[in-house]
Design an enzyme around this catalytic site. Structure first.
Site, PDB file in Angstrom:
ATOM      1  N   GLU A 120       9.878  16.652  14.342  1.00 56.34           N
ATOM      2  CA  GLU A 120      10.470  16.491  12.973  1.00 56.34           C
ATOM      3  C   GLU A 120       9.657  17.336  12.079  1.00 56.34           C
ATOM      4  O   GLU A 120       8.456  17.460  12.149  1.00 56.34           O
ATOM      5  CB  GLU A 120      10.097  14.822  12.580  1.00 56.34           C
ATOM      6  N   GLU A 168       9.900   1.777  10.694  1.00 53.49           N
ATOM      7  CA  GLU A 168      10.771   2.693  10.348  1.00 53.49           C
ATOM      8  C   GLU A 168      10.237   4.158  10.265  1.00 53.49           C
ATOM      9  O   GLU A 168       9.420   4.346   9.293  1.00 53.49           O
ATOM     10  CB  GLU A 168      11.609   2.333   8.945  1.00 53.49           C
ATOM     11  N   LYS A 197       0.813  -1.146  -0.058  1.00 55.52           N
ATOM     12  CA  LYS A 197       0.197  -0.019  -0.018  1.00 55.52           C
ATOM     13  C   LYS A 197       1.058   1.265   0.033  1.00 55.52           C
ATOM     14  O   LYS A 197       1.480   1.529   1.204  1.00 55.52           O
ATOM     15  CB  LYS A 197      -0.975  -0.182   1.141  1.00 55.52           C
ATOM     16  N   CYS A 252      13.741  10.821   6.425  1.00 54.27           N
ATOM     17  CA  CYS A 252      13.551  10.686   7.793  1.00 54.27           C
ATOM     18  C   CYS A 252      14.996  10.841   8.627  1.00 54.27           C
ATOM     19  O   CYS A 252      15.068  11.070   9.942  1.00 54.27           O
ATOM     20  CB  CYS A 252      13.115   9.251   8.377  1.00 54.27           C
TER      21      CYS A 252
END
Length: 493
Positions: free
Chosen positions: A385, A250, A175, A284
């Site tokens: 973040e 992750e 997906k 990331c």
């Protein structure tokens, strides 16, 4: 516009609901293709196909060496179609075409690497203490794998998730993010040519709350591998726990790039700029917190400003471009919002800090490379973040303080250390609570080296030999070789 279909059981099929979603070119700010809006029924079709492939289909009957040969064919087809795949992904998420060309080389080699590992999966004979008993272990595929990928590097995530899963003998349902699904669907079109049996690799596109949630909740999914935000990862982890699914996550990062006074400052400056402005900071592992020794902080900041001033924004297809657009309108607004928050909390902007405009910057989704000073580690800009081209500079006085600041976040994905001292490099590598430490380099990836995070950056590892183990169950077998009368089974032996 290109109109894609779902890839289920080796065939192209229309979505159950008969609806499609526009996918946008972030550089031009306009739709260029349509992807299917899959739903729970589409997910069920794909999961059933994957389960059949693992239990009744040809995939289940192939030897590990035969699986490896098919996977090598996939790698060959990635090489053959690299330019087309690179252009599609660059158009779909705004990533630089030059970077995508380089990444496609690594993606093909990743498929070759796991093709070679497919027939190296072994159990062990265990010389246990019990007489007349032969004990051994075997490793079996864990089951149907749900792979949920992020929009910033779709084909890379497909490779590092699906290649080890296929090497282990699993079948997958992918997906992709609804913001960047086209390259994954194009990749799916190569599977039949590679000789992969139907049902082994399925792609269901659509919205997270519809297709994504249905996939995570499906009873026949045994393993979930997800790349994305820590908030979404936490929800997936909670949902998976209800049916005891295995999970690899992750997630995000707020990574420190730490420059000591003895470092090669010119090399470190280049590494810091690439580590935060590469891919427009949409990674990331972005080195979004620069920790620099106070004795060289002012000199180093000037070096950064000179380098960053020359960063070229523009068309991702133009080889002269260093930084492309922000991939999605919501992410664009988020980046600008965090810059405003930083200023309100007392950070001072010495470069950038606003939307980028000018010749060639069309589509309205460019943010100037931004450098903030007077930042403390307690500020939101240092703790949360951003996922954009925003660098926060924080000073430190010694190793102990650098470690304390470096570790003082909820995340633990990567860190950079710049020093000429091998002793310091080793001490810092041990002390930093992250999954990867780069010393005198940054953004150095290899499909051979495990990658993953600590704390809120996730769990499990992708890449390397360890990744295959994420898709295997260990089964223990003990066989009595005693030809005498059966033992008293009421007594534990």
């Amino acid at each position: 516009m290109t109109k894609y279909r779902l890839h289920i059981d080796g065939d192209w099929v229309d979505p159950d609901g008969g609806e499609w979603l526009d996918t946008y070119d972030p550089y031009r700010g306009e739709p260029w293709a349509q992807i299917p809006r899959g739903n729970g029924e589409d997910v069920s079709r794909a999961v059933r196909a994957a389960d059949r492939a693992m239990t009744d289909g040809p995939w289940a009957g192939l030897s590990a060496s035969e699986r490896g040969k098919i996977m090598r064919n996939i790698g060959d087809l990635v090489v053959k179609n690299a330019e087309r795949l690179a252009e599609i992904e660059a158009r779909d998420n705004g990533k630089l075409l030059a970077e995508m060309r380089s990444q496609l080389v690594s993606i093909s080699e990743c498929w070759y690497y796991y093709a070679g590992l497919a027939d190296k999966i072994e159990g062990a004979a265990i010389p246990i203490e019990k007489p007349n008993t032969f004990a051994f272990t075997i490793r079996e595929p864990i089951g149907v794998v749900a792979a949920l990928t992020a929009w910033n590097s779709p084909l890379w995530f497909v490779a590092v998730k699906c290649a080890p899963a296929l090497a282990a003998g699993c079948a997958v349902v992918v997906k992709p993010s609804e913001f960047a699904s086209a390259s994954t669907l194009e990749f799916a079109g190569l599977m039949k040519e590679a000789g992969l049996p139907g049902g082994v690799f399925n792609v269901v596109t659509g919205l997270g709350p519809e297709a994504g949630a249905a996939l995570v909740e499906h009873q026949e999914v045994a393993k979930i591998t997800f790349t994305g935000s820590d908030a979404t990862g936490a929800r997936i982890y909670e949902t998976a726990a209800r049916t005891m699914k295995r999970v690899s996550l992750e997630l995000g990062g707020k990574s420190p790039n730490i420059v000591f006074e003895d470092a090669d400052l010119d090399g470190a400056a280049a590494g810091v700029v690439a580590g935060i402005f590469g891919a427009a900071g949409q990674m990331c592992s972005a080195g979004s917190r620069l920790l620099v020794h106070n004795s060289v902080k002012d000199v180093f900041t000037e070096k950064l400003l000179r380098l960053a001033h020359d960063v070229r924004l523009g068309d991702p297809m133009d080889p002269r471009t260093n930084v492309g657009p922000i991939a999605t309108p919501p992410q664009y607004q988020k980046v600008l919002h965090y810059i405003d928050i930083a200023k309100a909390e007392g950070a001072r902007c010495v470069l950038g800090g606003k939307p980028a405009v000018g010749p060639g910057l069309i589509g309205g989704q460019f943010v100037e490379p931004t450098i903030l000073v007077d930042v403390t580690n307690s500020m939101r800009i240092a703790q949360e973040e951003v996922f954009g081209p925003v660098l926060s500079i924080i000073g430190f006085d010694d190793e102990e303080q650098a470690v304390r600041i470096g570790n003082d976040v909820a995340y633990g994905l990567v860190a950079g250390v710049w020093t000429k001292s091998i002793g310091r490099a080793m001490r810092m590598s041990k002390a930093l609570r992250v999954g990867t430490v780069w010393v005198n380099t940054y953004r150095t990836y290899s499909y051979m080296v495990p990658f993953g995070g600590m704390k809120r950056s996730g769990m499990g590892r992708e890449q390397g030999i360890e990744a295959v183990n994420e898709y295997l169950e260990i089964k223990s077998v003990m066989i009595s070789t005693d030809d005498d009368a059966p033992p008293n089974l009421f007594v534990m032996r």
